[in-house]
Design a protein around this motif. Structure first.
Motif, short mmCIF file in Angstrom:
data_model
loop_
_atom_site.label_atom_id
_atom_site.label_comp_id
_atom_site.label_asym_id
_atom_site.label_seq_id
_atom_site.Cartn_x
_atom_site.Cartn_y
_atom_site.Cartn_z
N GLN A 39 0.45 -1.18 -0.49
CA GLN A 39 0.28 -0.23 0.25
C GLN A 39 0.78 1.36 -0.38
N MET A 40 1.71 0.63 0.46
CA MET A 40 3.02 2.17 0.81
C MET A 40 3.71 2.91 -0.76
N GLN A 41 3.16 1.56 -2.21
CA GLN A 41 3.64 1.64 -3.22
C GLN A 41 3.08 3.69 -3.84
N PRO A 42 4.00 3.88 -4.55
CA PRO A 42 3.29 5.06 -5.06
C PRO A 42 2.64 5.18 -6.37
N PHE A 43 1.60 3.80 -6.65
CA PHE A 43 1.27 4.05 -7.51
C PHE A 43 -0.21 3.56 -7.99
N LYS A 44 -1.26 4.67 -6.56
CA LYS A 44 -2.68 4.90 -6.55
C LYS A 44 -2.71 6.15 -7.27
N ILE A 45 -3.87 5.92 -8.07
CA ILE A 45 -3.87 7.22 -8.68
C ILE A 45 -4.98 8.22 -8.22
N GLU A 46 -5.17 9.64 -7.76
CA GLU A 46 -6.20 9.75 -6.74
C GLU A 46 -7.39 9.98 -7.69
N SER A 47 -8.26 9.93 -7.49
CA SER A 47 -10.01 9.77 -7.97
C SER A 47 -10.12 9.14 -9.12
N VAL A 48 -9.66 7.48 -8.53
CA VAL A 48 -9.83 6.52 -10.17
C VAL A 48 -11.33 6.31 -10.44
N ASN A 91 4.85 -4.13 -19.35
CA ASN A 91 4.20 -4.89 -18.50
C ASN A 91 4.67 -4.27 -17.00
N GLY A 92 3.08 -3.62 -16.36
CA GLY A 92 3.83 -2.92 -14.93
C GLY A 92 1.96 -2.34 -14.92
N TYR A 93 2.50 -1.01 -13.99
CA TYR A 93 1.79 0.00 -13.29
C TYR A 93 1.20 0.96 -14.24
N PHE A 94 -0.21 1.67 -14.92
CA PHE A 94 -0.38 2.69 -15.42
C PHE A 94 -1.20 3.11 -14.52
N ASN A 95 -1.07 4.61 -15.05
CA ASN A 95 -2.17 5.52 -15.28
C ASN A 95 -3.25 5.77 -15.94
N PRO A 96 -4.03 5.32 -14.90
CA PRO A 96 -6.05 5.02 -15.74
C PRO A 96 -6.19 5.84 -16.49
N LYS A 97 -5.08 7.71 -15.46
CA LYS A 97 -6.65 8.54 -16.55
C LYS A 97 -5.61 8.88 -18.05
N THR A 98 -4.40 8.58 -17.64
CA THR A 98 -3.72 8.52 -19.10
C THR A 98 -3.03 7.69 -19.98
N ALA A 99 -3.10 7.33 -19.46
CA ALA A 99 -2.01 5.65 -19.77
C ALA A 99 -0.89 5.70 -19.78
N PHE A 101 2.87 5.35 -18.13
CA PHE A 101 4.03 4.40 -17.06
C PHE A 101 4.20 4.49 -16.68
N LEU A 102 3.59 4.36 -15.28
CA LEU A 102 4.77 4.44 -14.40
C LEU A 102 5.38 3.26 -13.51
N GLY A 103 5.82 2.70 -13.52
CA GLY A 103 6.49 1.49 -13.57
C GLY A 103 6.04 -0.21 -13.61
N GLU A 104 7.50 -1.29 -13.11
CA GLU A 104 7.34 -2.53 -13.52
C GLU A 104 6.57 -2.64 -12.01
#
Lengths: 730, 161
Positions: A39-48, A91-99, A101-104
């Motif tokens: 949960q501490m990882q920075p992949f959470k996007i506001e207002s998803v 393959n990895g985490y994406f920002n769904p608002k902008t598509a 790539f955030l990181g593996e």
């Protein structure tokens, strides 16, 4: 040692599952940090949660020519597998608002993988899983038997969360923490068992099959805005698999939490929908609840529950070992029909066996014939002249386990001769039903035509040996014997003992009382109200003294008894002498720091702990009430009281002398006179502390009860239950 | 002059062509594995490149990331267990009965139409192990095809990207 079926099961299950539970708990503690670190990882996007699936698909399609799938995990991180315009796959985490790539996806650390493996299979694959699952089930049973024990102990399910009497550290916290972590533990164990059953196909997930009829959908029109992608939020999605090719017959597979939907890739029409069975729902729920993934709060609850389990293992085995020491009753030398003295014992945990055994050995040593047994085996005794009953009380005045049938048996087994009897009740004054069962036994014997009492019922608080010896003295006199206790002296813990230097000792005053000041030779933390345990060389039996703390010194007020081993020893001490003893914390009789007001009531040497309190804790307003015999009695304590008044650490001092005037005035009389102070202190969340003789305590409580019922409309028991009234009496 | 121009342009073209072929020697394929409706644990599926001698050449993808079970995929493990090539980037989750999984695999173009095969072997905890659940020759035709499986796999579809 007799155990009730529940206690026996609780213990047996604990022993049987100990190794697995221990390993699973240790690894569980480690694994609780996994969801937290995720949960501490920075992949959470506001207002998803404002995005719908259609928007996300469009964003991704605009950016990447090829998309394999999009997933949303428990942490609401969005991950995807795509192929970019230049042909590399991402393959990895994406920002769904902008598509973007955030990181593996970070590799799950080998440490967590290792621990997970150990946690669920002990590296033994299938067999390991079976044992861990079984361990989990046993822990569930332990939780259930534990709850039953608490219900029995608290005398009723309604009192499940009522206050627990603190008699013993392990026992108290075993019960208190057991109640608090009961629900998390039941959840952990049941979900654990469920997950194991899934692994062994004892519960099988049978999913329905999709059926797609492409004939009817081939020419479907695009359904703008109303299709499922527009109406589904991205956060509801578990996995969205894109069509394999542009072929009309390839479709989207949309997996939601409760169903799986096939969606036509051009029209957006739902081709087929399969709702997940209950099993899938339960499996997901079990996994989420068992692992705590997606929630830091629940992970922390699980972590605390695991730490508690470790404590239960420790405290449970500690209690068992302590109880084992109380062993069983000794073997009889004489038969029941030959013996002159019959000893019957009632005990839940075996504590009363120690003194009963010492008495039994004493009677044998005095040359009498004696027979010892538990109360449940009551029968006819042809030669008996004396019956002695030692019994404790269980719960709210019930019979202990090995005495449950005694009162019924008493009616059915007739004695031929008349037998003299005496009853000794063991218990703790902390319980409301102090020695209540002993009273019932005493009363039943009194009503019985074949029994006549030769002594009154003797109640004994906390297995006090000195009171037991006094009782034995009386019994010897009445029966005309010369029995003395044969005790197996507990090994004195000399290693644990600390040394204290004598700073001062006053001379004996008119009441044979003196004050002793000691200073620990090493730095020790202690508080006024703690206990000094002394083990005199003569008998090695523990004596406890309530202590006051002043300038890091110990103040004890001692009355010298003619035959008192310890008080005589203390009286021989001189300045600079060294004393060996242990300080035992006694949190139930410490003055809490946050208390605003306190009333301190004592008589005689009971003033000891208060001598410290009235010279410390300036934040607490304190009123001292003390009762003594004469003015001279007070001179011993005068300097402490004067110092307290002078430094404003004592607000008022009220004294009663019983021998100075014709009319005898006791401490309870001056308490009654100063009811205003009592109501003020109680009304302001203050506390009342009582130290001294039991007789004084009872009289003071009577007076306090009168004050609280008339002025505050509450019985004194309310304040006792809420630990507003603290007592340390003997 | 005309000749020089022609030679020059041919040279450029050939350099361009040559460099193009050397850089772009491999192609990504989308690969879909559809499982049968078997009952039990998720299957481990290993996709490998097999050389014309029938030996393992390279691991292309592994569905199943718990190394504890890798030695149950016996034949492949004889190869991977010895070589221990880094396959961390080539792993995904196991696939359960009735499910499908799409992965992206990369095959060098020189292996197509050259006698090389692609092999899908499957294993399920406490159940059978199929060394050749699916295996077919890599040809320019077969890389766009659908192939039926013989074990836990119902079919495999391959598509160049």
């Amino acid at each position: 040692m007799t155990l009730s079926i529940w206690r026996y099961s609780h213990l047996t299950l604990a022993i049987a599952s100990f190794v697995f539970v221990f390993l699973a708990t240790i690894t569980g503690i480690v694994l609780a940090f996994q969801p937290i670190s995720e949960q501490m990882q920075p992949f959470k996007i506001e207002s998803v949660n404002q995005l719908d699936v259609d928007q996300t698909i469009t964003t991704f399609k605009n950016k990447y020519p090829e998309i394999i799938n999009i997933e949303v995990d428990a942490n609401q991180f969005v991950s995807a597998s795509v192929i970019t315009a230049d042909g590399t796959s991402l393959n990895g985490y994406f920002n769904p608002k902008t598509a973007a790539f955030l990181g593996e996806k970070p590799e799950i650390s080998t440490f967590f993988k290792f621990t997970t493996n150990l946690h669920r299979s002990l590296f033994l694959k299938g067999i390991g899983r079976f044992f861990v699952g079984l361990g989990s089930f046993l822990l569930f049973l332990i939780a259930i038997t534990g709850s039953i024990l608490i219900i029995k102990r608290q005398s009723g399910i309604k009192r499940f969360f009522a206050k627990v009497v603190n008699e013993n550290f392990s026992q108290y916290w075993h019960v208190v923490l057991g109640r608090l972590s009961l629900i998390p533990i039941i959840i952990i164990t049941l979900t654990g068992v469920y997950l194991s059953l899934l692994k062994f196909d004892l519960i099988s997930e049978k999913k329905q099959k999709h059926t797609v009829d492409f004939q009817t959908t081939a020419f479907a029109e695009k359904q703008p805005d109303t299709n499922i992608f527009n109406t589904t939020r991205l956060t509801e999605v578990v996995n969205l698999e894109f069509p394999f090719s542009e072929d009309e017959e390839d479709y989207y597979i949309l997996k939601l939490k409760d169903k799986e939907v096939l969606v036509h890739q051009y029209s957006g029409q739902v081709l087929s929908q399969v709702d997940y069975p209950m099993v899938t729902f339960l499996s997901n729920l079990s996994l989420t609840w068992h692992t705590g993934k997606g929630s830091i709060v629940w992970s922390i609850v699980l972590l605390i529950a695991c730490l508690n389990i470790l404590f239960f293992i420790y405290s449970g085995f500690k209690m068992t070992i302590e109880r084992r020491k109380n062993k069983a009753l000794p073997k009889n030398k004489f038969t029941k029909d030959k013996a002159e003295v019959i000893i019957l014992v009632g005990s839940e945990t075996g504590q009363s066996y120690t003194l009963a055994t010492a008495f039994y050995k004493g009677v044998i040593a005095s040359g009498k014939t004696v027979y010892i047994s538990d109360l449940n085996s009551y029968t006819t005794y042809k030669n008996a002249k004396q019956l002695v009953v030692f019994t404790s009380t269980y719960g709210e005045g019930e019979a202990p386990i090995n005495a449950k049938n005694f009162i019924t048996l008493l009616k059915s087994a007739p004695q031929e001769q008349t037998i003299n009897y005496a009853v000794v009740g063991f218990g703790s004054l902390k319980y409301k039903a102090y020695c209540k069962y002993a009273q019932m036994v005493d009363a039943s014997l009194q009503l019985h035509p074949n029994f006549t009492p030769n002594l009154q019922l003797q109640k004994i608080h906390n297995q006090s040996q000195s009171i037991f010896k006094d009782w034995l003295q009386q019994w010897n006199t009445v029966v005309g014997t010369n029995v003395s206790l044969v005790l197996d002296n507990p090994a004195i813990k000399t290693k644990k003992q600390q040394t204290f230097k004598v700073i001062n000792k006053t001379l004996l005053n008119v009441d044979n009382t003196f004050v002793l000041q000691l200073k620990p030779t090493k730095k020790i933390n202690f508080k006024s109200g703690d206990l000094l345990a002394v083990y005199p060389k003569q008998d090695g039996i523990e004596r406890l003294y309530s202590i006051g703390k002043m300038d890091n010194q110990i103040v004890i007020s001692v009355k010298k008894h003619e035959f008192g081993v310890c008080s005589t020893y203390f009286n021989t001490l001189q300045k600079e002498d060294v004393v060996n003893a242990i300080i035992k914390p006694n949190p139930t009789f410490n003055l809490p720091n946050k208390t605003k007001r306190a009333v301190l009531i004592a008589n005689g040497t009971g003033i000891g702990p208060f001598l410290g309190m009235i010279n410390t804790n300036p934040q607490t307003e304190k009123h001292l009430f003390w009762g003594g015999r004469t003015k001279q009695s007070l001179s011993l304590y005068q300097k402490y009281i004067d110092s307290g008044l002078q430094h404003n650490t004592l607000s008022s001092f009220n004294v009663a002398f019983s021998q100075e005037q014709e009319e005898k005035i006791y401490v309870q009389d001056i308490v009654a006179k100063n009811a205003a102070i009592i109501t003020q202190v109680l009304g302001d969340d203050g506390i009342i502390m009582i130290c001294g003789s039991l007789a004084m305590q009872n009289n003071v409580l009577k007076v306090l009860n009168h004050i609280t019922t008339t002025k505050l409309q509450l019985p004194i028991s309310f304040y006792i239950d809420n630990q507003v009234i603290k007592t340390d009496c003997y | 002059m005309k000749n020089i121009k022609l030679i020059f342009s041919i040279a450029i073209l050939s350099i361009a062509l040559f460099s193009f072929t050397t850089i772009n020697t491999s192609t990504k394929y989308k690969c879909m594995v559809q499982m049968t409706n078997y009952v039990g644990e998720g299957a481990y599926v290993v996709i490998s490149l097999i050389n014309p001698d029938g030996q393992y050449e390279k691991t292309l993808y592994v569905q199943g990331d718990d190394e504890e079970w890798y030695n149950d995929i016996t034949e492949w493990w004889k190869f991977q267990g010895k070589v221990r090539a880094d396959i961390d980037a080539l792993t995904g989750a196991t696939i359960s009965g009735g499910e499908r999984a799409i992965s992206v695999i990369q095959i060098e173009d020189s292996k197509i139409d050259a006698g090389y095969s692609i092999r899908f072997e499957t294993a399920v905890e406490d159940q059978e192990y199929y060394t050749k659940d699916v295996q077919f020759l890599l040809t320019s035709e077969s890389v766009k095809s659908k192939t039926e499986g013989s074990g836990f796999i119902r079919y495999v579809r391959l598509m160049p990207n």
